[in-house]
Design a protein around this motif. Structure first.
Motif, short mmCIF file in Angstrom:
data_model
loop_
_atom_site.label_atom_id
_atom_site.label_comp_id
_atom_site.label_asym_id
_atom_site.label_seq_id
_atom_site.Cartn_x
_atom_site.Cartn_y
_atom_site.Cartn_z
N LEU A 51 -4.17 6.34 12.02
CA LEU A 51 -3.95 5.02 12.58
C LEU A 51 -4.08 5.00 14.10
O LEU A 51 -4.13 3.93 14.70
CB LEU A 51 -2.57 4.50 12.18
CG LEU A 51 -2.38 4.17 10.70
CD1 LEU A 51 -0.93 3.82 10.42
CD2 LEU A 51 -3.28 3.02 10.28
N TRP A 52 -4.11 6.16 14.73
CA TRP A 52 -4.22 6.21 16.19
C TRP A 52 -5.64 5.91 16.67
O TRP A 52 -5.86 5.73 17.86
CB TRP A 52 -3.80 7.58 16.70
CG TRP A 52 -2.34 7.88 16.47
CD1 TRP A 52 -1.36 6.99 16.22
CD2 TRP A 52 -1.72 9.18 16.45
NE1 TRP A 52 -0.15 7.62 16.04
CE2 TRP A 52 -0.34 8.97 16.19
CE3 TRP A 52 -2.19 10.47 16.65
CZ2 TRP A 52 0.57 10.02 16.11
CZ3 TRP A 52 -1.29 11.53 16.56
CH2 TRP A 52 0.08 11.29 16.30
N SER A 92 -13.48 6.24 2.01
CA SER A 92 -12.65 5.36 1.20
C SER A 92 -13.46 4.66 0.12
O SER A 92 -13.02 4.55 -1.03
CB SER A 92 -11.97 4.32 2.10
OG SER A 92 -11.15 3.47 1.36
N VAL A 93 -14.65 4.18 0.47
CA VAL A 93 -15.50 3.50 -0.51
C VAL A 93 -15.96 4.48 -1.59
O VAL A 93 -16.06 4.12 -2.77
CB VAL A 93 -16.71 2.84 0.18
CG1 VAL A 93 -17.69 2.29 -0.85
CG2 VAL A 93 -16.23 1.72 1.10
N ASN A 152 0.83 -1.20 0.00
CA ASN A 152 0.00 0.00 0.00
C ASN A 152 0.87 1.25 0.00
O ASN A 152 0.65 2.19 -0.78
CB ASN A 152 -0.91 0.01 1.23
CG ASN A 152 -1.98 -1.06 1.18
OD1 ASN A 152 -2.03 -1.86 0.26
ND2 ASN A 152 -2.83 -1.08 2.18
N LEU A 153 1.84 1.27 0.90
CA LEU A 153 2.71 2.44 1.01
C LEU A 153 3.56 2.61 -0.24
O LEU A 153 3.79 3.74 -0.71
CB LEU A 153 3.60 2.29 2.24
CG LEU A 153 2.89 2.15 3.59
CD1 LEU A 153 3.90 1.94 4.71
CD2 LEU A 153 2.03 3.37 3.88
N LEU A 154 4.02 1.50 -0.82
CA LEU A 154 4.86 1.57 -2.02
C LEU A 154 4.09 2.15 -3.21
O LEU A 154 4.61 3.01 -3.93
CB LEU A 154 5.39 0.18 -2.37
CG LEU A 154 6.45 -0.41 -1.42
CD1 LEU A 154 6.74 -1.86 -1.80
CD2 LEU A 154 7.72 0.40 -1.46
N GLN A 160 -7.08 6.91 -1.21
CA GLN A 160 -7.82 5.72 -0.81
C GLN A 160 -6.90 4.67 -0.20
O GLN A 160 -7.27 4.01 0.77
CB GLN A 160 -8.54 5.14 -2.03
CG GLN A 160 -9.62 4.11 -1.70
CD GLN A 160 -9.05 2.74 -1.33
OE1 GLN A 160 -8.04 2.32 -1.88
NE2 GLN A 160 -9.71 2.05 -0.41
N ILE A 161 -5.72 4.52 -0.75
CA ILE A 161 -4.78 3.55 -0.21
C ILE A 161 -4.45 3.88 1.23
O ILE A 161 -4.39 2.99 2.10
CB ILE A 161 -3.50 3.51 -1.07
CG1 ILE A 161 -3.78 2.83 -2.41
CG2 ILE A 161 -2.37 2.78 -0.34
CD1 ILE A 161 -2.62 2.88 -3.38
N CYS A 162 -4.22 5.15 1.50
CA CYS A 162 -3.90 5.57 2.87
C CYS A 162 -5.07 5.32 3.82
O CYS A 162 -4.89 4.84 4.94
CB CYS A 162 -3.50 7.04 2.88
SG CYS A 162 -1.96 7.40 1.99
N LEU A 163 -6.29 5.64 3.37
CA LEU A 163 -7.47 5.41 4.21
C LEU A 163 -7.69 3.93 4.46
O LEU A 163 -8.02 3.51 5.58
CB LEU A 163 -8.70 6.03 3.55
CG LEU A 163 -8.72 7.56 3.40
CD1 LEU A 163 -9.98 8.01 2.68
CD2 LEU A 163 -8.62 8.24 4.76
N SER A 164 -7.51 3.11 3.42
CA SER A 164 -7.71 1.68 3.56
C SER A 164 -6.69 1.07 4.51
O SER A 164 -7.02 0.16 5.28
CB SER A 164 -7.60 1.01 2.18
OG SER A 164 -7.75 -0.39 2.29
#
Length: 435
Positions: free
Chosen positions: A150-151, A165-166, A111-113, A283-287
């Protein structure tokens, strides 16, 4: 059964699962499936069906577990491992725990990549090649920015993230279809015949991108009515699989086997593509924020960090993200990592554990316990008589176990081989420092 009125309703549970699948089935999966030739779509549909079935089995196992051992609800921060402990004991629990944690952790690295690569491309396009920041730098920036979301606690605390995200997933799908039709048709290559390498990589990606199993029980723990989990799973799969099949069909018609592991690379430059890349990155970050909760909750339980928001949670989750960033700097290709993680880890969690859990828990009445003075049995007085599993269902479960074992072994060997081969030609960020 305890009903949590503040938990997830079925629609929000569907959103969480669709968010977990994310945009990878739209922008990453079609290319590898097309390169499987005529076997691609049947392979995808078969894996989808097994994933839905085994995910539902997991949910049923938890319902039975609550009936025979009500105290298991106290272990809802690590439900998959708690099931393993109840059914097979501590040794299997430890194995499942390691597999789950590594699978979830390994899943967040691609995801991060991809997000860092997208920002790199976007910066070049929007600045006419003047703003050329390396993906290696973007990877660090994304890790830092991603920490605050993420917290948050569990999926029920992230309803707004899942909803947003959806919405991005739907928008990315439509914009991708428009951009695919807007790209020149001269870019086309015939569909190849199926090959072992293409099938092995596609299977690993399918297992990786559609494996809801590490998180499905965490979502079930947060649901208002836990018995409605099958509805959420089926609806979520129907939504995401429909988007995937539409994208793959367009890819067949417009590009053939030219689609790479990131089809956005093959689309013509346009403002639609720029917007699409931006939405994909967000979206990748939210997922990632939702999909990593199972890992975080287990580690927090192990370290006795309270469920309530606190400083220790923030520090722990930030450190895990930074570790993922560090490993991401050493990975040469995200698609190979996804295939390897999908084959080696998510295969057993998807194919092996759910059927074994279901077969065992259906007949569970007492559990053998080894103690220093000998062997005794722990009984379950709340266990209700259950019908014996029919021959057809038992045959199906056995087939899934055997097929899953074979697929895991073969695709893992192929994934390790490809990782070694391609790592020689695709240097990672860390390798570039020593060039």
């Amino acid at each position: 059964m305890i009903v949590d009125s503040s938990g997830l309703t079925v629609p929000f549970a569907i959103l969480c699962i669709v968010d977990l699948f994310g945009i990878f089935p739209i922008v990453v999966l079609p290319g590898p499936i097309i390169r499987c030739g005529w076997l691609g779509i049947p392979l995808a549909i078969s894996v989808f069906a097994i994933q839905v079935y085994t995910a539902i089995l997991l949910g049923k196992c938890w319902i039975i577990a609550e009936e025979i051992e009500p105290n298991i609800v106290k272990k809802n921060r690590y439900p998959y491992a708690a099931l393993a402990e109840l059914i097979f004991g501590n040794k299997v629990k430890r194995i499942v725990t390691v597999m789950l944690d590594v699978a979830v952790f390994g899943a967040c690295i691609p995801n991060l990549l991809i997000a860092s690569y997208n920002l790199h491309i976007l910066g070049i396009k929007l600045s006419s090649e003047r703003f050329d920041v390396s993906p290696c730098i973007w990877l660090i920036v994304i890790g830092i920015v991603l920490c605050p979301p993420l917290w948050l606690g569990s999926p029920k605390d992230m309803k707004w993230i899942a909803s947003s995200s959806v919405l991005f997933v739907g928008s990315v799908s439509v914009l991708t279809w428009i951009a695919m039709y807007g790209t020149q048709r001269e870019m086309y290559a015939p569909i190849p015949e199926p090959s072992w390498n293409s099938i092995a990589l596609a299977y690993g990606l399918l297992a990786f991108q559609f494996d809801v199993h590490p998180l499905v029980l965490t979502i079930q723990m947060d649901m208002v009515n836990k018995r409605k989990l099958p509805v959420a799973i089926i609806c979520a799969f129907l939504i995401t699989c429909s988007l995937f099949l539409i994208t793959t069909t367009i890819g067949y018609v417009r590009f053939g086997s030219l689609l790479s592991s990131n089809l956005l690379d093959q689309l013509s430059d346009s403002y639609i593509l720029d917007i699409n890349i931006t939405l994909v990155t967000v979206q990748i970050c939210l997922s990632t924020a939702v999909s990593t909760t199972a890992l975080f909750q287990h580690i927090e339980h192990f370290l006795e960090i309270p469920k309530e928001f606190n400083r220790k949670r923030c520090i722990l989750r930030s450190c895990i993200v930074m570790l993922a960033v560090t490993i991401g700097e050493a990975v040469p290709r995200f698609d190979l990592l996804m295939g390897l993680v999908g084959a080696l880890l998510t295969g057993p969690l998807m194919f092996l554990m759910p059927p074994l859990f279901y077969i065992k828990i259906r007949s569970l009445r007492r559990l053998k316990i080894k103690k220093s003075e000998g062997v005794c049995y722990r009984t379950f007085p709340n266990a209700k008589p259950t019908p014996i599993i029919g021959f057809k269902r038992l045959a199906l479960l056995t087939f899934i176990i055997l097929a899953g074992t074979l697929a895991t072994i073969l695709s893992t060997v192929s994934g390790i081989r490809d990782t070694i081969i391609y790592a020689k030609f695709t240097p990672s960020c860390i390798m570039k420092l020593f060039e």
